[in-house]
Write a protein that holds these residues in place. Structure first.
Motif: not given
Length: 243
Positions: A76, A108, A110-113, A115
């Motif tokens: 990140k 996010n 769901i993904t932990g990414d 954005d």
């Protein structure tokens, strides 16, 4: 500053002084693990200390800004740093009509990414859409770059200033409470604080902190100063008692 942006002219202490609150141990861990990649590349040889550039300060400050929001990870931090660095290059050659820019960051669920969405002062940020995230972090990119490099510029200009006049004999006596001392460059600082931390604390002391972050930072610096001051008083008393 543009010409010297990649000039490794700062010590570790200088870098830390430009990034309020960053623990030295945290910075050294990031450096050892390759999370921060300095301008100078490989570490210097034995007996030589590593030097850092204003560009390195900005890279490290970006990682620390994310860590303070509890959204740090090496991936990140690299992503956001790439965006900050891109914006830095744009600011070095501004285009007509270029507006103040920022980033909206979102984890996010769901993904932990991480954005992101670039926004400008007058642009459509899309927050009125039904599918817009409920929780966002605003990264004020332009303001962050100016503020961070401003600290570096202040530190470098202070370092280039002529040395202070010799202290008068009464100075040490007047500072009975040991509130101030001199740093390695001969500048007057609050005991236990760097030059920039001293300026920050005194600015916060001059007015009432207006946000929770300002209050937290005020007490962080105040407590650091008081701990160091009392340690210094104890050391002075011990020295006198042993004389």
């Amino acid at each position: 500053m543009n010409a010297a942006l990649h000039d490794p002219a700062l010590t570790t202490a200088d870098l830390l002084a430009c990034i309020p609150g960053l623990p030295e141990e945290q910075f050294r861990q990031w450096l050892a693990r390759g999370h921060i990649v300095p301008t100078s590349g490989e570490p210097p040889g034995k007996g030589r200390r590593r030097m850092f550039s204003p560009h390195d300060v900005l890279q490290t400050a970006t990682a620390w800004a994310l860590a303070r929001q509890s959204i740090y990870s090496p991936a990140k931090a690299r992503m956001v740093w790439n965006l900050v660095n891109l914006r830095l290059m744009q600011l070095q050659s501004p285009m007509p009509g270029d507006e103040e820019q920022a980033l909206l960051l979102h984890i996010n669920p769901i993904t932990g990414d991480l954005d992101f969405r670039p926004v400008t002062a007058s642009g459509d940020d899309g927050l009125e859409r039904e599918d817009a995230p409920d929780v966002l972090v605003l990264f004020r990119t332009d303001s962050f770059i100016r503020r961070t490099l401003g600290r570096v510029e202040q530190l470098l200009s202070d370092a280039a200033a002529p040395p202070p006049e010799p202290a008068q004999d009464g100075d040490a006596v007047a500072d009975f409470l040991l509130i101030y001392e001199k740093d390695a460059r001969g500048r007057k600082v609050r005991t236990g604080l760097t030059y920039l931390e001293t300026a920050e604390l005194e600015a916060l002391s001059a007015g009432s902190p207006e946000t929770d972050e300002e209050s937290r930072r005020y007490f962080e610096l105040h407590d650091k100063h008081e701990r160091a001051r009392h340690q210094r008083i104890a050391a002075e008393q011990l020295k006198k008692s042993g004389a």
